[in-house]
Design a protein around this motif. Structure first.
Motif: not given
Length: 188
Positions: A100-106, A131-138, A170-174
């Motif tokens: 998931y990308d940052k804009a979608t998660l938000r 904060t956004d990384s390869d695997t998590t978004y917080t 906190t989101v696990d992006k995968t």
């Protein structure tokens, strides 16, 4: 009576009249002082009330401005979120790894809290609180009350708060697994 006696009597008469005048003068000054003190207290109370009203108006204006900006951002990203979420769901069903990308998660997070809590205000996420990384978004989710809520608070004599803390997410992006202060849920 002698002349010296007459002088003493005259002094008593003069002092007596002067004493009465002095007492009256002191009484008048005291009354004026109390009136001035009362006026000063009333001026201070009025000034404090004006300052409180001004702070409340500023807080409400700030909340309205931020709400307008965030509402525009949410509206713009909602369509993209729906498309991305649908594509991610389809990809996951076919066995493809989804990120998931940052804009979608938000957008998904804001919509989630708006639907779960059903509050008349707006939920927001600020760029400075994510904060956004390869695997998590917080991110930190905040609540901006509606005008009606703010007006009710003002009518009670209180000052409304802008951007009230709701939770940290906190989101696990995968996997789409979301963890917040009260538990967890999964992006569908």
């Amino acid at each position: 009576m002698s002349k010296s006696m007459d002088k003493k009597m005259d002094k008593k008469k003069i002092f007596g009249k002067t004493g009465i005048v002095l007492i009256a003068l002191v009484f008048m000054l005291t009354a004026c002082g109390k009136t001035e003190a009362k006026k000063t207290t009333e001026k201070k109370a009025k000034k404090t009330t004006e300052q409180t009203t001004q702070r409340a108006t500023e807080a409400t204006t700030a909340a309205e401005t931020t709400t307008a900006a965030e509402t525009t951002t949410a509206a713009e990203t909602e369509a993209a979120t729906e498309a991305t979420t649908a594509a991610a769901t389809e990809a996951a069903a076919s066995g493809v790894k989804v990120t998931y990308d940052k804009a979608t998660l938000r957008s998904v997070i804001i919509n989630h809290y708006a639907s779960v809590n059903g509050s008349p205000g707006t939920y927001v996420v600020f760029d400075t609180e994510e904060t956004d990384s390869d695997t998590t978004y917080t991110c930190t989710v905040r609540y901006q009350m509606s005008d009606e809520e703010a007006n009710e608070i003002l009518e009670r004599g209180d000052i409304p708060d802008a951007n009230i803390y709701v939770t940290t997410v906190t989101v696990d992006k995968t996997t789409g697994q979301v963890t917040d202060d009260s538990g967890s849920w999964t992006i569908q």
